[in-house]
Write an enzyme that holds these catalytic residues in place. Structure first.
Site, PDB file in Angstrom:
ATOM      1  N   ASN A  85       0.831  -1.210   0.000  1.00  0.00           N
ATOM      2  CA  ASN A  85       0.000   0.000   0.000  1.00  0.00           C
ATOM      3  C   ASN A  85       0.865   1.260   0.000  1.00  0.00           C
ATOM      4  OD1 ASN A  85      -3.099  -0.398   0.291  1.00  0.00           O
ATOM      5  ND2 ASN A  85      -2.185  -2.048   1.510  1.00  0.00           N
ATOM      6  N   MET A 145       0.927  -1.578  12.652  1.00  0.00           N
ATOM      7  CA  MET A 145       0.366  -2.546  13.592  1.00  0.00           C
ATOM      8  C   MET A 145       0.308  -2.054  15.040  1.00  0.00           C
ATOM      9  SD  MET A 145      -0.537  -4.841  11.539  1.00  0.00           S
ATOM     10  CE  MET A 145      -0.894  -6.300  12.491  1.00  0.00           C
ATOM     11  N   ASN A 160      -6.784   5.124   7.835  1.00  0.00           N
ATOM     12  CA  ASN A 160      -6.299   3.739   7.776  1.00  0.00           C
ATOM     13  C   ASN A 160      -7.071   2.963   6.720  1.00  0.00           C
ATOM     14  OD1 ASN A 160      -4.854   1.379   8.631  1.00  0.00           O
ATOM     15  ND2 ASN A 160      -6.656   0.729   9.782  1.00  0.00           N
ATOM     16  N   HIS A 167      -8.326  -0.949   5.761  1.00  0.00           N
ATOM     17  CA  HIS A 167      -8.521  -2.223   6.452  1.00  0.00           C
ATOM     18  C   HIS A 167      -9.240  -3.215   5.526  1.00  0.00           C
ATOM     19  CE1 HIS A 167      -8.880  -4.911   9.852  1.00  0.00           C
ATOM     20  NE2 HIS A 167     -10.099  -5.178   9.413  1.00  0.00           N
TER      21      HIS A 167
HETATM   22  C1  GRF Z   1      -3.280  -4.433   4.216  1.00  0.00           C
HETATM   23  O1  GRF Z   1      -4.113  -5.543   3.989  1.00  0.00           O
HETATM   24  C2  GRF Z   1      -4.013  -3.365   4.967  1.00  0.00           C
HETATM   25  O2  GRF Z   1      -5.361  -3.308   4.655  1.00  0.00           O
HETATM   26  C3  GRF Z   1      -3.833  -3.812   6.391  1.00  0.00           C
HETATM   27  O3  GRF Z   1      -2.510  -4.298   6.446  1.00  0.00           O
HETATM   28  C4  GRF Z   1      -2.141  -4.795   5.165  1.00  0.00           C
HETATM   29  C5  GRF Z   1      -0.851  -4.142   4.770  1.00  0.00           C
HETATM   30  O4  GRF Z   1      -0.345  -4.660   3.571  1.00  0.00           O
HETATM   31  N1  GRF Z   1      -4.102  -2.726   7.323  1.00  0.00           N
HETATM   32  P1  GRF Z   1       0.890  -3.986   2.854  1.00  0.00           P
HETATM   33  O5  GRF Z   1       2.033  -3.973   3.860  1.00  0.00           O
HETATM   34  O6  GRF Z   1       0.492  -2.599   2.458  1.00  0.00           O
HETATM   35  O7  GRF Z   1       1.206  -4.852   1.668  1.00  0.00           O
END
Ligand code: GRF
Length: 204
Positions: free
Chosen positions: A16, A91, A114, A116
């Site tokens: 992301n 996290m 955020n 999710h």
């Molecule tokens: C994603 O699925 C997001 O929705 C969640 O944590 C994951 C992070 O994935 N909060 P990445 O590190 O961006 O690949």
């Protein structure tokens, strides 16, 4: 008006974060700047991904207590005059102190967001995609929301449904990530184009 300044907080892989940085670069530095990426995990691949795209990446980890850790992050956000804090797989929960301090720099606006992988309030917390898959739901989805002190409880900004057919879990998960990148990218575009109002950083 100066470009809106973004910071991305992430603890892991960083797909992301990478998509957000690419989108910001596509939208142009006159509209958006990713000031930095920050991780609380030394081994997080997101740090290298950000640097590879030319964005400063900072590690803020191993503090004895939450307040000291959050103060270290706030200091960076202040130094860089950050307007929006985008969480992308970060996290940790943010404390009321942290969120209120940010609001005090943004004319009381909440500008922490955020992404999710569920249709909140369903499946908050970790392993949301796998838990929904195990339950054989007919659909789940992705939620973009404002961040409050709870776990995935803030005001919902956008949601997109994803149906479950005969996919394997990895196939289904890949769909979520594609949708996450689209939703976050669209939100960033709205900031850049002024469709999403930005309250700019002002020191208090
Ligand atoms: C994603 O699925 C997001 O929705 C969640 O944590 C994951 C992070 O994935 N909060 P990445 O590190 O961006 O690949």
């Amino acid at each position: 008006m100066r470009p809106a300044r973004i910071a991305i907080l992430a603890s892991g892989t960083g797909s992301n974060a990478q998509a957000l940085i690419r989108k910001a670069q596509e939208l142009g530095a006159d509209k958006l700047e990713v000031g930095f990426v920050l991780s609380d995990k030394e081994e997080a691949p997101v740090l290298e991904r950000a640097r590879d795209l030319g964005v400063p990446a900072f590690l803020r980890a191993k503090f004895n207590d939450r307040r000291t850790h959050e103060d270290a992050i706030l200091m960076l956000l202040k130094e860089h005059h950050i307007d929006w804090v985008l969480l992308a797989g970060y996290m940790r929960l943010l404390s009321p102190y942290f969120l209120k301090t940010l609001q005090s720099w943004h004319q009381s606006a909440s500008q922490v967001v955020n992404i999710h992988p569920s249709l909140l309030p369903a499946y908050p917390g970790v392993d949301s995609i796998a838990r929904a898959y195990t339950d054989r739901v007919s659909e789940s989805g992705v939620t973009l929301h404002l961040v409050d002190e709870g776990m995935d409880t803030g005001l919902v900004l956008r949601q997109q449904k994803i149906s479950l057919g005969n996919e394997t879990l990895p196939e289904w998960s890949a769909k979520f990530h594609r949708v996450e990148h689209q939703i976050y990218g669209a939100f960033l575009t709205d900031i850049a184009e002024g469709h999403q109002k930005t309250c700019y950083f002002t020191e208090t």
